[in-house]
Scaffold this motif. Structure first.
Motif, PDB file in Angstrom:
ATOM      1  N   UNK A 212      39.425  -2.138  -1.334  1.00  0.00           N
ATOM      2  CA  UNK A 212      38.237  -1.317  -1.589  1.00  0.00           C
ATOM      3  C   UNK A 212      38.520   0.086  -1.057  1.00  0.00           C
ATOM      4  N   UNK A 213      37.967   1.104  -1.708  1.00  0.00           N
ATOM      5  CA  UNK A 213      38.131   2.502  -1.302  1.00  0.00           C
ATOM      6  C   UNK A 213      36.786   3.061  -0.848  1.00  0.00           C
ATOM      7  N   UNK A 214      36.854   3.950   0.156  1.00  0.00           N
ATOM      8  CA  UNK A 214      35.662   4.673   0.639  1.00  0.00           C
ATOM      9  C   UNK A 214      35.984   6.163   0.568  1.00  0.00           C
ATOM     10  N   UNK A 215      35.214   6.904  -0.216  1.00  0.00           N
ATOM     11  CA  UNK A 215      35.320   8.365  -0.266  1.00  0.00           C
ATOM     12  C   UNK A 215      34.135   8.902   0.530  1.00  0.00           C
ATOM     13  N   UNK A 216      34.422   9.543   1.681  1.00  0.00           N
ATOM     14  CA  UNK A 216      33.350   9.875   2.623  1.00  0.00           C
ATOM     15  C   UNK A 216      33.420  11.341   3.022  1.00  0.00           C
ATOM     16  N   UNK A 217      32.226  11.872   3.315  1.00  0.00           N
ATOM     17  CA  UNK A 217      32.092  13.221   3.870  1.00  0.00           C
ATOM     18  C   UNK A 217      30.733  13.308   4.535  1.00  0.00           C
ATOM     19  N   UNK A 218      30.633  14.121   5.597  1.00  0.00           N
ATOM     20  CA  UNK A 218      29.362  14.314   6.277  1.00  0.00           C
ATOM     21  C   UNK A 218      28.420  15.158   5.456  1.00  0.00           C
ATOM     22  N   UNK A 219      27.229  15.382   5.991  1.00  0.00           N
ATOM     23  CA  UNK A 219      26.214  16.145   5.274  1.00  0.00           C
ATOM     24  C   UNK A 219      26.544  17.623   5.202  1.00  0.00           C
ATOM     25  N   UNK A 220      25.829  18.351   4.354  1.00  0.00           N
ATOM     26  CA  UNK A 220      26.049  19.773   4.188  1.00  0.00           C
ATOM     27  C   UNK A 220      25.201  20.304   3.056  1.00  0.00           C
ATOM     28  N   UNK A 221      25.355  21.597   2.810  1.00  0.00           N
ATOM     29  CA  UNK A 221      24.608  22.233   1.731  1.00  0.00           C
ATOM     30  C   UNK A 221      25.201  21.850   0.385  1.00  0.00           C
ATOM     31  N   UNK A 222      24.531  22.278  -0.664  1.00  0.00           N
ATOM     32  CA  UNK A 222      25.005  21.982  -2.003  1.00  0.00           C
ATOM     33  C   UNK A 222      26.381  22.590  -2.234  1.00  0.00           C
ATOM     34  N   UNK A 223      26.581  23.799  -1.697  1.00  0.00           N
ATOM     35  CA  UNK A 223      27.883  24.431  -1.847  1.00  0.00           C
ATOM     36  C   UNK A 223      28.961  23.683  -1.082  1.00  0.00           C
ATOM     37  N   UNK A 224      28.598  23.153   0.111  1.00  0.00           N
ATOM     38  CA  UNK A 224      29.585  22.408   0.896  1.00  0.00           C
ATOM     39  C   UNK A 224      30.016  21.135   0.194  1.00  0.00           C
ATOM     40  N   UNK A 225      29.102  20.506  -0.519  1.00  0.00           N
ATOM     41  CA  UNK A 225      29.409  19.241  -1.208  1.00  0.00           C
ATOM     42  C   UNK A 225      29.882  19.463  -2.637  1.00  0.00           C
ATOM     43  N   UNK A 226      30.128  20.677  -3.021  1.00  0.00           N
ATOM     44  CA  UNK A 226      30.418  20.965  -4.423  1.00  0.00           C
ATOM     45  C   UNK A 226      31.719  20.321  -4.896  1.00  0.00           C
ATOM     46  N   UNK A 227      32.682  20.120  -4.021  1.00  0.00           N
ATOM     47  CA  UNK A 227      33.959  19.526  -4.435  1.00  0.00           C
ATOM     48  C   UNK A 227      33.765  18.144  -5.048  1.00  0.00           C
ATOM     49  N   UNK A 228      32.740  17.423  -4.599  1.00  0.00           N
ATOM     50  CA  UNK A 228      32.517  16.079  -5.105  1.00  0.00           C
ATOM     51  C   UNK A 228      31.713  16.086  -6.406  1.00  0.00           C
ATOM     52  N   UNK A 229      31.393  17.278  -6.909  1.00  0.00           N
ATOM     53  CA  UNK A 229      30.812  17.415  -8.238  1.00  0.00           C
ATOM     54  C   UNK A 229      31.841  17.843  -9.274  1.00  0.00           C
ATOM     55  N   UNK A 230      33.090  18.072  -8.828  1.00  0.00           N
ATOM     56  CA  UNK A 230      34.136  18.489  -9.763  1.00  0.00           C
ATOM     57  C   UNK A 230      34.416  17.383 -10.781  1.00  0.00           C
ATOM     58  N   UNK A 231      34.668  17.805 -11.987  1.00  0.00           N
ATOM     59  CA  UNK A 231      34.933  16.837 -13.059  1.00  0.00           C
ATOM     60  C   UNK A 231      36.170  16.007 -12.772  1.00  0.00           C
ATOM     61  N   UNK A 232      37.202  16.609 -12.168  1.00  0.00           N
ATOM     62  CA  UNK A 232      38.433  15.870 -11.883  1.00  0.00           C
ATOM     63  C   UNK A 232      38.191  14.753 -10.881  1.00  0.00           C
ATOM     64  N   UNK A 233      37.275  15.009  -9.893  1.00  0.00           N
ATOM     65  CA  UNK A 233      36.955  13.960  -8.908  1.00  0.00           C
ATOM     66  C   UNK A 233      36.167  12.832  -9.574  1.00  0.00           C
TER      67      UNK A 233
END
Length: 526
Positions: A212-233
């Motif tokens: 099983x895989x876990x992709x994790x990151x702490x909280x932040x603003x919309x800009x901080x979390x933007x990498x996880x909205x990338x189409x490649x991800x």
């Protein structure tokens, strides 16, 4: 009235060439608008050019300006331009003298506020959802008890410590951490490469493949979390063959990877709780199930024991089972004597009836009948033998007629076979002569090859073969000693000689003249 086209008219205006005027305008514009921030909507964007540069326009409801992002700047952008996206561009204004146009050379690009980001996320969500990447049917269940867990997160944040601590408390398993950037330029590519990298592990390989895989990151603003909205991800998460848990941000934070993942956790700690069960609870559950199983076995044994006892009470006793057979036996034993007497009487009566038919006159009649039948059969046999003899005589007569005509046919067949034998003899002689001719040719060719390879041809060119007293060829002077008898073979014969100097001590005496020598052996000249 003066001519308006008169070039000799006096004027105070400075005369410029086209290049000078264009260069002056370019310097004036770049000096006046060295750094500007422009807000507008991207128009005409078709992706980067083959050269790596991106050309498009920024517009609003009343004006339009050309824009360009050079290749080096484009690779460092935090956000990729998209058609219709409202952005704030920072750069400098310059002109393009080749076509008398001005444009803005963009150095940084960012969305125009959170509303634009949300609109971009919704548009991207509709696009990827239409491709089926968010369908619930393609999501897989998490393994109940994984042996290896892969974690994609930053190795220095509190997230990885929370995940490792929670897994260690609940159910310690092997954890593999793939360190990535979770914010900033290139973070989306690193996360996507980490997901694909874990999927590239082979089962049973040197590095175990996670269950099983876990992709994790702490909280932040919309800009901080933007990498996880990338189409490649999002595409990497949807293509993952290993079940994936998304644990990005806090419970209220949603990113596009949450829709593509097989399971979304509200926090990274919650992801660790989803990935593994509680070992203490499993131990307690196993203990409870073991106690229940033991109680069920005990109750089942008691129930079966009671059933066996009830069946034993329902079975008859041994005396009851043997009572009827014993009575039948006694009745049979009581009637045995009477039965023997009746059987003897019946046998005596049958014997008397048979004996009444055995009289002398009956036997005489039967013998006479048998003799008459035998005579009839002998008569039929004699007639049958006579017919067989007649048939045999007829066949013998026909055979004599056939044998009488045999000599003429035998002569014809003999002449035919003699001619055939003569033909075969001629063919055999011709084949033998042809075979001998071919064998002579092959023997001559082999003899020529043998002669060409013989050392005697070398001797004819002035060389000689030196042999020692044991008739062995000598190739080095050091192998001979003084006073040793040798033989020298030339092309036309062989002579004897004695060495006067040599590199080795004397070995044997000289051979006597009357001692026979061994015939020469062909040796190598090389």
């Amino acid at each position: 009235m003066s001519n308006v086209f008169d070039t000799d008219s006096p004027t105070n205006l400075t005369e410029y060439s086209v290049s000078e005027l264009s260069g002056s305008i370019k310097r004036t514009v770049e000096t006046a608008f060295d750094q500007v921030r422009v807000r507008g909507e991207i128009s005409g964007y078709r992706g980067p050019h083959s050269s790596g540069h991106a050309y498009f326009s920024l517009k609003d409801d009343r004006a339009r300006i050309d824009a360009v992002i050079w290749k080096g700047t484009f690779s460092r952008l935090r956000f990729r331009p998209e058609e219709g996206m409202e952005v704030i561009a920072t750069g400098k204004v310059t002109t393009f003298p080749g076509s008398s146009k001005y444009q803005i050379v963009i150095e940084t690009l960012e969305p125009a506020g959170a509303g634009a980001l949300m609109a971009l996320i919704e548009e991207r969500k509709r696009k990827l959802g239409a491709e089926g990447l968010f369908d619930a049917a393609r999501k897989r269940r998490l393994p109940f008890m994984p042996r290896v867990i892969g974690v994609v997160t930053s190795p220095t944040g509190a997230v990885i410590r929370d995940i490792l601590h929670r897994i260690s408390d609940r159910f310690p398993v092997h954890v593999i951490v793939w360190p990535v950037k979770v914010q900033g330029d290139g973070s989306g590519e690193e996360v996507a490469n980490a997901i694909r990298g874990f999927n590239g592990f082979q089962p049973g390989g040197e590095m175990p493949r996670p269950d099983v895989l876990i992709v994790a990151r702490g909280g932040g603003s919309l800009e901080d979390l933007w990498s996880f909205n990338d189409e490649i991800v999002v595409r990497a998460a949807a293509e993952s063959e290993v079940p994936l848990i998304s644990a990005v941000g806090h419970e209220t934070d949603w990113t596009l990877i949450d829709y593509a993942a097989d399971m979304r956790a509200p926090t990274p700690t919650g992801a660790a709780e989803m990935a593994v069960p509680v070992k203490a609870e499993l131990d307690a559950q196993v203990s409870a199930l073991s106690a229940r199983l033991q109680g069920c076995v005990s109750r089942q044994m008691d129930h079966r024991r009671q059933s066996v006892r009830a069946l034993m009470r329902a079975l008859p006793s041994l005396d009851q089972l043997l009572a009827l057979p014993r009575r039948r036996f006694d009745e049979a034993a009581a009637g045995l004597g009477r039965g023997l007497e009746l059987n003897t009487i019946n046998k005596r009566r049958s014997f008397e009836r048979t004996a009444s038919h055995l009289r002398p006159d009956v036997l005489s009649n039967r013998i006479a009948e048998r003799r008459r039948m035998l005579a009839e059969r002998m008569t039929r046999a004699e007639r049958t033998v006579e017919r067989l003899i007649d048939r045999s005589r007829s066949r013998v007569g026909r055979a004599d007629a056939v044998f009488a005509s045999l000599p003429a046919r035998l002569k014809t067949q003999t002449a035919r076979m003699r001619d055939h034998l003569a033909n075969l003899s001629r063919h055999a002689d011709s084949a033998v002569r042809h075979q001998l001719t071919r064998a002579r040719g092959e023997l001559s060719a082999q003899d020529r090859v043998l002669q060409s390879l013989s050392y005697k041809n070398v001797l004819k060119r002035g060389y000689a073969v030196i042999r020692d007293d044991e008739n062995r060829p000598v190739s080095q002077a050091a192998a001979l000693s003084a006073g040793l008898g040798i033989s020298i073979e030339f092309a036309d014969g062989r002579i004897g000689a004695v060495t006067t100097e040599g590199g080795a001590p004397p070995r044997k005496r000289l051979p006597k003249p009357d001692e026979p020598t061994m015939p020469p052996k062909q040796g190598s000249l090389f």
